[in-house]
Design a protein around this motif. Structure first.
Motif, short mmCIF file in Angstrom:
data_model
loop_
_atom_site.label_atom_id
_atom_site.label_comp_id
_atom_site.label_asym_id
_atom_site.label_seq_id
_atom_site.Cartn_x
_atom_site.Cartn_y
_atom_site.Cartn_z
N THR A 360 49.53 -56.87 -24.02
CA THR A 360 49.96 -56.68 -22.56
C THR A 360 49.72 -55.98 -22.14
N LYS A 364 47.91 -62.56 -18.79
CA LYS A 364 48.14 -64.25 -19.34
C LYS A 364 49.17 -64.41 -18.05
N THR A 365 49.98 -63.31 -17.48
CA THR A 365 50.59 -63.78 -16.49
C THR A 365 49.69 -64.32 -14.96
N THR A 366 48.82 -63.64 -14.61
CA THR A 366 47.64 -64.45 -14.07
C THR A 366 46.94 -65.49 -13.68
N THR A 368 48.57 -67.60 -15.51
CA THR A 368 49.79 -69.20 -15.24
C THR A 368 49.63 -68.67 -13.50
N HIS A 369 49.46 -67.85 -12.91
CA HIS A 369 49.61 -68.11 -11.17
C HIS A 369 48.69 -68.62 -10.79
N PHE A 405 59.50 -68.20 -14.19
CA PHE A 405 58.81 -66.63 -13.78
C PHE A 405 59.87 -66.13 -14.98
N GLU A 406 59.06 -65.13 -15.90
CA GLU A 406 59.50 -63.89 -16.41
C GLU A 406 60.60 -63.11 -15.72
N ASP A 486 56.24 -68.65 -18.31
CA ASP A 486 55.74 -67.17 -18.32
C ASP A 486 56.82 -66.30 -19.19
N ASP A 487 57.15 -67.07 -20.70
CA ASP A 487 58.13 -65.91 -20.87
C ASP A 487 59.02 -66.48 -20.81
N VAL A 516 53.71 -68.91 -21.39
CA VAL A 516 53.27 -67.72 -21.66
C VAL A 516 54.20 -66.93 -22.90
#
Length: 568
Positions: A360, A364-366, A368-369, A405-406, A486-487, A516
């Motif tokens: 965490t 990871k999210t960044t 993908t962005h 997105f998550e 993202d997840d 993700v």
């Protein structure tokens, strides 16, 4: 022009009074008095008609100006980068699009016009006063000397208070919006009293600022009213003495005082006109704070152009998604802060699905962005089939890359409109049905109006799993060549997750995808797994290979499995 003419018509009234007093009244001619009264009535009607016509004339274009400004602001907000929206509270933006633009329209409709009208009226009136009697006329100009510095001082103080009040309105709007959108959290934790206390505190601050504005306005209005009144009283006394001495006709004194009284409103209005001007200036400043922000640009930087030319021959070749030494730090990060991503190298082959795994907060999210350029990378480059994404128009890039997105976001529209937002203009009911089937969103058929059901703001009428499935359907409805998830299954129960994974696996066969993942079940959708650690890709392989060979990955997956077992 019409308002100036109407105001100047009002200044003719004292001249008619002078003619009546020095003529029919002095000659004891009742017929002449009635004729003069008729003339005054006609002048009053003319003035009223002109002012009414002016109001009607300006209403439509000013409403159009406000609409244009609001449309331009909304368009700019859509083009501003994600980093801008991360910094700005939505309530501040909302207050600029509503309250501030309303103030600008009111300024154009009233203060701007009447500053000109009253200025011309005062100028013409002073000329008439001086012509009638230069001594008394100059006497009425005495208050101008102290009024100029006093108005300047007031303007400066009021400008500060007006800007502060409008910023506080934005803070209050933000709090209301957050409380409404988060009402379930507020109620769930019983925090309505604490939220009410915060609101009362902010409302109290706004009230104090508004009272300070009222105090300043009352002070300047009192000064602006008192000084001219003293001058008029002095002129009345001196004029009466001169009439008694025979140096001045009664008609001239009546006309002089009538003209002076006619100028009371233009002079006294200066106070609140200046106040409205300062509020409009603060509103314009807040409006252009947003409009002056630099929007996303499609023109590639010179370095990107050079790179694009070098790789021009490779364009169009199936090369998948590549990260070449990608680095990223947030624009507002401290200069000495380490980058969130540093030298990320990863190749997602054409038609391949790669799961991105990491602890965490590892970025990871960044990462993908960065693919659809929601954030701009700080160094390195990302290519789609060999083409640098910074050399591509954003519209084309985002037509190639679909995202989910998550935290799913739905709009106040029908389910069909929300899902088809991810498709091209030619998408129809078959594409919608296929996407809902992939996302296992069969619950839509049980809603009151099926796909036409309005989901409401943020989709709060749906459960978290339902919103996530609709967001997934939106991502796959257009059959994009590149998919970034993202997840996407985090809010689903085990049974629904298994059904979604089975359907999603068929979609992923024809798509280059970066997913993700936190759960082992989601990881197994992928052909390969990439481990993100310390801002870099530290390992790439199959799920089973990394379980055997990488201790960090095995630790992450074992923790995810324990958490999943705990949920079941």
């Amino acid at each position: 022009m019409i308002a100036v003419l109407a105001s100047c018509v009002g200044l003719v009234v004292p001249l008619v009074l002078k003619a009546i007093v020095d003529g029919p009244v002095a000659d004891h001619d009742p017929g002449g008095v009635w004729l003069g009264a008729l003339g005054l009535l006609l002048l009053g009607i003319t003035e009223a008609v002109l002012f009414g016509f002016r109001r009607w004339l300006v209403a439509r274009p000013l409403a159009g100006v406000e609409a244009e400004l609001r449309r331009d602001l909304f368009g700019r907000l859509q083009r501003l980068p994600t980093s801008f929206h991360a910094r700005w509270a939505s309530g501040q933006l909302l207050s600029r699009a509503t309250t501030d633009l309303m103030m600008l329209r009111m300024f154009l409709a009233f203060p701007l016009t009447f500053l000109l009208v009253n200025g011309v009226t005062i100028g013409v009136g002073v000329v008439i006063l001086v012509i009638q009697d230069w001594g008394l006329g100059l006497l009425l100009l005495v208050p101008v000397a102290p009024l100029v510095p006093l108005c300047t001082y007031f303007e400066r103080r009021y400008s500060t208070a007006a800007r502060q009040a409008q910023d506080q309105i934005g803070d209050v709007t933000t709090l209301v919006e957050e409380s409404v959108l988060g009402i379930r959290v507020v109620k769930g934790f019983g925090r309505h009293r604490s939220q009410a206390r915060v609101f009362r505190a902010r409302a109290k601050e706004l009230r104090a600022t508004e009272l300070r504005k009222a105090h300043l306005l009352a002070w300047i209005w009192g000064v602006i009213t008192t000084l001219p009144e003293l001058a008029i009283v002095t002129a009345l006394v001196l004029g009466t003495i001169r009439v008694a001495d025979g140096d001045l006709s009664a008609g001239t004194l009546v006309a002089f005082l009538s003209t002076a009284l006619a100028l009371r409103w233009p002079v006294e209005s200066i106070g609140f006109l200046l106040a409205m001007c300062q509020e409009a200036a603060a509103a314009a400043e807040r409006y252009f704070e947003v409009m002056d922000e630099r929007p996303e640009e499609d023109v590639p930087a010179p370095a990107a152009e050079a790179r694009a030319e070098v790789r021009a021959g490779a364009r169009g070749a199936a090369d998948g998604l590549r990260f070449h030494g990608v680095g990223f730090r947030f624009p507002d990060a401290a200069p000495d802060a380490p980058p969130l991503l540093d030298g990320v190298d990863l190749h997602v082959r054409p038609g391949e699905t790669v799961a991105l795994v990491g602890a965490t907060g590892c970025g990871k999210t960044t990462l993908t962005h960065l693919v659809p350029r929601l954030y701009e990378l700080s160094e390195g480059r990302i290519t789609l089939d060999g083409e640098d994404i910074t050399a591509m128009p954003r519209e084309r890039l985002r037509s190639l890359v679909a995202v989910a997105f998550e935290e799913p976001t739905l709009f106040s529209a029908s389910i069909a409109e929300n899902v088809l937002m991810g498709a091209g203009p030619d998408a129809g009911t078959k594409d919608l049905a296929r996407a809902l089937d992939v996302a296992q969103a069969g619950f839509v058929k049980d809603l009151p109006h099926a796909e036409s059901t309005e989901v409401g703001e943020q989709g709060l009428s749906l459960s978290g799993g339902q919103r996530q499935r609709l967001a997934l359907a939106r991502a796959v409805v257009g059959s994009p060549p590149f998919l970034v998830l993202d997840d996407p299954l985090s809010a689903l129960d085990v049974a629904t997750e298994a059904a979604v994974e089975a359907a999603l696996r068929r979609v992923l066969e024809g798509t280059t995808a970066l997913v993700v993942a936190h759960r082992p079940s989601t990881v197994q959708l992928a052909d390969r797994v990439a481990l993100l650690s310390d801002g870099r890709i530290t390992a790439v392989g199959t799920h089973h290979q990394l379980l055997r060979e990488n201790a960090e990955y095995a630790w992450l997956m074992s923790g995810a499995e324990r958490a999943l077992e705990g949920q079941t």
